[in-house]
Motif scaffolding. Structure first.
Motif, PDB file in Angstrom:
ATOM      1  N   THR A 191      -2.251   4.150  -6.818  1.00  0.00           N
ATOM      2  CA  THR A 191      -1.061   4.404  -5.853  1.00  0.00           C
ATOM      3  C   THR A 191       0.206   4.778  -6.647  1.00  0.00           C
ATOM      4  O   THR A 191       0.584   5.854  -6.135  1.00  0.00           O
ATOM      5  CB  THR A 191      -0.789   3.192  -5.077  1.00  0.00           C
ATOM      6  OG1 THR A 191      -1.783   2.908  -4.187  1.00  0.00           O
ATOM      7  CG2 THR A 191       0.631   3.523  -4.045  1.00  0.00           C
ATOM      8  N   ASP A 196      -0.304   8.052  -8.289  1.00  0.00           N
ATOM      9  CA  ASP A 196      -0.571   9.259  -7.154  1.00  0.00           C
ATOM     10  C   ASP A 196       0.950   9.572  -6.705  1.00  0.00           C
ATOM     11  O   ASP A 196       1.095  10.622  -5.868  1.00  0.00           O
ATOM     12  CB  ASP A 196      -1.420   8.719  -5.964  1.00  0.00           C
ATOM     13  CG  ASP A 196      -1.903  10.149  -5.011  1.00  0.00           C
ATOM     14  OD1 ASP A 196      -2.072  11.170  -5.501  1.00  0.00           O
ATOM     15  OD2 ASP A 196      -1.929   9.861  -3.836  1.00  0.00           O
ATOM     16  N   LEU A 197       1.772   8.610  -6.670  1.00  0.00           N
ATOM     17  CA  LEU A 197       3.164   8.812  -6.327  1.00  0.00           C
ATOM     18  C   LEU A 197       3.977  10.005  -6.742  1.00  0.00           C
ATOM     19  O   LEU A 197       4.494  10.803  -6.275  1.00  0.00           O
ATOM     20  CB  LEU A 197       3.950   7.857  -6.285  1.00  0.00           C
ATOM     21  CG  LEU A 197       3.398   6.456  -5.327  1.00  0.00           C
ATOM     22  CD1 LEU A 197       4.476   5.051  -5.847  1.00  0.00           C
ATOM     23  CD2 LEU A 197       3.682   6.576  -3.946  1.00  0.00           C
ATOM     24  N   SER A 249       0.814  -1.178   0.068  1.00  0.00           N
ATOM     25  CA  SER A 249      -0.088   0.008   0.059  1.00  0.00           C
ATOM     26  C   SER A 249       0.776   1.245  -0.045  1.00  0.00           C
ATOM     27  O   SER A 249       1.941   1.284   0.158  1.00  0.00           O
ATOM     28  CB  SER A 249      -0.953   0.097   1.304  1.00  0.00           C
ATOM     29  OG  SER A 249      -0.037   0.062   2.250  1.00  0.00           O
ATOM     30  N   LYS A 250       0.407   2.296  -0.264  1.00  0.00           N
ATOM     31  CA  LYS A 250       0.821   3.692  -0.231  1.00  0.00           C
ATOM     32  C   LYS A 250       1.522   3.782   1.156  1.00  0.00           C
ATOM     33  O   LYS A 250       2.660   4.493   1.236  1.00  0.00           O
ATOM     34  CB  LYS A 250      -0.022   4.886  -0.613  1.00  0.00           C
ATOM     35  CG  LYS A 250       0.830   6.115  -0.803  1.00  0.00           C
ATOM     36  CD  LYS A 250      -0.201   7.112  -1.174  1.00  0.00           C
ATOM     37  CE  LYS A 250       0.486   8.595  -1.477  1.00  0.00           C
ATOM     38  NZ  LYS A 250      -0.412   9.398  -1.995  1.00  0.00           N
TER      39      LYS A 250
END
Length: 813
Positions: A682, A685-686, A647-648
């Protein structure tokens, strides 16, 4: 009178305290005795320790010599002291003999046989440790930590006890005994036995404890004896000190920071005595107040406090109890000072009030500090906005008012999205500036009847103090959403931080402001769950969901330690051969009361609470352990791989890479055995904040798959910007291939373009043979889904692999 004084003086002279010289002389003998006892105790304890150590060393040499008698010399002579001995029967029998010797001696940790090469290096023939164990020193291994004492024992063919000595195995006391050829008397090898130095030191200390304790007790007794000898002298010295204190009292009164006074217990408070410090407090000299010569003290008390002061003193005097009051006075310089006064009424022999005794202290600085602290206690230091305490006070007041006049108001609970990302990527200085920007926007957009407070972090709460109806609250919330959608410009960065808002009105019957804030918070979490940047109005279903969620969170904190999580493995299939090449690890929660809980329920809770870090490590380590066991048992030499989902929140953990490398090393995995899956949303969005972590993982040899492709906003053209090695098409595309053939063209385009970039594609959610055929027709080579196998517990995977192998052999025949 004179004779009485004479007798008193004589008595004082004869019974007065002894001189310093007399006291010192009287204490020399007992002090000398105590020192002698302590020195004797130290010497005797040292002798006991040395004797005990010597006896224990002789005991270790005796055990080592007994051990040499159990060794077959001819078997040792048959060994070469090289790796060639490892499979010989003599070597294995010798190790068994050493293990038996160690087992027969509970104090012994290691038994070993060492020889010496022509170049002077010392090597191991064999030791007592199991073959292949971490502590084993196999035949031919050079002992690098050899000491000069060891070498001398080899040269002189003598026994030796050495220690404590520290080497890579620990800290030991070692006994070394020569093993001599009975035929010619020459040295064959040296037999060594090691005892843990910690146990050795404990045994020595245990035997020395009794004498040390006895002498310590003797020292304590001697100490208290000396103290008793001094007690009489000390009592007389204290009497002298008391007399001195009595003489110094008047001078001390003049040095205290406050002013002491005595005044009449009447309405005028006629002052009989007041110390000179009153001038520092009021600016007026003491002579002005004595007998009310120039002014009365009452005349300088602040007019707003005068009545309360008079009442407090009168009530305390009537009740014959002390009084304590704080009030303001008018200083001579025109300013206002705060003073603290404490006093009591002195009762005359007839039971009436005689006078008032007390003191007055300037407490202006303390009162100013208290006012500053009171402001700090109700204000957020960073933004200057009210804090939780002040907001709750205003909310409770507004709630009580609404019950009187039936007016409407609302509470908005704000949580700003991506604030943690800003803090982690751009630094706390930028994060603080963002919070201050948000505070100024609130102040600009809200009315005077409204209150905004910062509760901590990125949480702000607004009290809309005056509403016509509930619709007004929602409209105001949406207006604020629009305002906060605009980017903030901070230190050259353009930052967008939208808000999730929970709204609650006083339409519900609330008994406290804290209850309203609780429900607004619940509604805010619903807004975040709905996709962030939303407004959610509280209803009672939300509260039930929140309570249920809190119960799950509490249960989850113990679930890992209680072994309630279950790891499942879904095969990943080569569509061209039908062979399983790896697995995706999936976690389920076997709740003792609620049954099996899916990840869609507990993973969001784990991410919000931070438990995802602990859970993720559990999954990664167990998946690594399991794939290591399966690969060791494969006869074809082909390695399976296992994918774990990150997960993030886990990627924000700076230790994630080191932990994964550690698991890979612990279970002897090849780099391709342990692979990572990260969702498309994820990775997309990084952007720049966590891309270095992905590159770090790839540099360590971890393959990275973009999971659930098609559910986010990534484009095929942007795939080359991300450090990925595989793309997994989301099952929402694959499940509809049978019913919506137009999707086949989409999946075909994804497969073709991705593979042209050198990135393999895995299709998720395959549930029919027709889907397999369609995917094969467009060149998609990899897939997973219920058509092949549901996620399997580890106990079923081996049977699955055996069945698959038998099936392939049957087809080949």
């Amino acid at each position: 009178m004179w004779s009485r004084q004479k007798i008193s003086d004589s008595a004082a002279s004869s019974s007065g305290p002894p001189t310093t010289e007399a006291r010192q002389y009287g204490s020399i003998k007992p002090a000398f005795a105590m020192v002698a006892i302590l020195i004797g105790g130290v010497f005797f304890t040292w002798w006991t320790v040395q004797n005990t150590d010597r006896e224990m060393r002789q005991d270790r040499l005796a055990h080592a010599r007994l051990a040499t008698m159990a060794i077959n010399v001819e078997r040792v002579k048959a060994l070469s002291g090289t790796e060639a001995d490892l499979e010989s029967d003599d070597y294995l029998r010798l190790k068994e003999q050493f293990a038996a010797v160690r087992a027969a001696d509970p104090k012994c940790r290691f038994v070993y046989l060492m020889g010496r090469n022509e170049d002077g290096s010392v090597f191991f023939f064999a030791d007592s440790e199991p073959a292949g164990s971490e502590d084993e020193s196999p035949a031919g291994q050079i002992y690098e930590e050899i000491s000069d004492e060891y070498l001398n024992a080899f040269d002189t063919v003598t026994a030796l006890v050495e220690g404590p000595v520290t080497d890579r195995w620990g800290t030991w006391v070692s006994a070394l005994v020569p093993l001599v050829d009975p035929d010619n008397g020459e040295l064959i090898a040296m037999l060594g036995t090691d005892v843990d130095a910690g146990n050795w030191n404990q045994a020595v200390a245990a035997k020395a404890a009794l004498p040390a304790g006895l002498f310590a007790l003797a020292g304590v007794i001697a100490f208290f004896y000396i103290r008793l000898r001094h007690s009489d002298a000390l009592i007389r010295e204290h009497q002298v000190a008391l007399n001195l204190e009595r003489d110094q009292y008047q001078s001390l009164v003049g040095n205290i920071p406050g002013a002491t006074y005595r005044c009449a217990a009447d309405d005028d408070w006629t002052i009989f005595f007041i110390s000179n410090q009153i001038e520092q407090i009021t600016g007026y000299p003491a002579s002005d107040f004595i007998n009310n010569a120039v002014r009365t003290y009452e005349s300088i008390i602040h007019r707003e406090d005068a009545e309360a002061v008079s009442r407090s003193v009168a009530e305390a005097t009537a009740a014959e109890r002390p009084y304590e009051i704080e009030y303001r006075i008018c200083h001579r310089n025109g300013g206002t000072h705060w003073v603290y006064e404490k006093g009591r009424c002195v009762i005359d022999p007839h039971g009436g009030p005689e006078c008032l005794d007390g003191f007055i202290l300037d407490v202006t600085e303390r009162k100013l500090a208290e006012e500053h602290l009171a402001l700090a206690a109700t204000t957020d230091k960073l933004t200057g906005l009210p804090n939780r305490t002040l907001f709750l006070d205003r909310l409770d007041r507004r709630l009580k008012q609404s019950k009187r006049d039936c007016s409407k108001f609302a509470v908005l609970f704000f949580d700003f999205d991506r604030f943690k990302v800003v803090n982690d990527s751009l630094g706390h200085e930028v994060g603080d500036a963002l919070l201050c920007n948000i505070a100024r926007i609130f102040e600009r957009e809200l009315r005077e009847s409204d209150t905004v407070a910062r509760f901590g972090g990125d949480e702000f709460v607004v009290l809309l103090g005056s509403l016509t109806n509930d619709v007004d609250a929602e409209a105001k919330a949406k207006r604020l959403l629009e305002v906060f959608a605009d980017p903030h410009s901070i230190n050259g960065h353009h930052i967008v931080s939208t808000a999730s808002i929970g709204l609650v009105t006083n339409a519900h019957a609330y008994s406290s402001g804290a209850d309203m804030i609780r429900d607004a918070d619940v509604a805010m979490y619903r807004a975040k769950a709905n996709g962030k940047g939303q407004v959610a109005t509280f209803d009672f279903d939300m509260r039930r969901d929140a309570v249920d969620r809190q119960e799950l969170e509490a249960d989850m904190r113990d679930a890992i330690s209680n072994d309630q999580f279950l790891l499942l493995f879904q095969p990943i299939i080569d569509l061209s051969t039908g062979q399983t090449n790896g697995f995706e690890s999936l976690v389920r929660w076997g709740h003792p009361e609620r049954g099996m809980i899916g990840p869609e329920v507990f993973i969001p809770i784990a991410e919000e609470t931070g438990l995802i870090i602990e859970l993720g490590r559990w999954v990664a380590r167990n998946a690594a352990r399991q794939i290591g066991e399966w690969n060791q048992g494969r006869s074809d030499g082909e390695h399976l791989f296992v994918n774990i989902n990150l997960s993030k929140r886990e990627l924000l953990d700076s230790r994630i890479c080191e932990s994964l490398v550690q698991y890979r090393r612990e279970f002897a995995l090849e780099p391709q055995d342990l692979r990572l899956e990260i969702t498309e949303t994820t990775i997309a969005d990084l952007r720049s904040d966590l891309l270095p972590m992905l590159h770090k993982l790839r540099d360590q040899g971890f393959s990275i798959s973009m999971d659930d492709f098609g559910t986010g906003l990534s484009s095929l053209g942007a795939l080359h910007n991300y450090p990925i090695d595989c793309l997994k098409i989301d099952k929402s595309f694959i499940l509809r291939l049978d019913t919506d053939r137009s999707l086949l063209a989409v999946v075909s385009a994804i497969t073709s373009m991705t593979q042209s970039l050198g990135i393999p594609v895995v299709a998720e959610g395959i549930e029919s043979k027709e889907t397999v055929v369609a995917l094969q027709s467009i060149g998609c080579r990899w897939g997973q889904g219920f058509f092949f196998a549901e996620p399997l517990p580890e106990s079923h995977v081996e049977a699955y692999l055996l069945d698959e192998n038998d099936h392939q052999q049957t087809n080949a025949a």
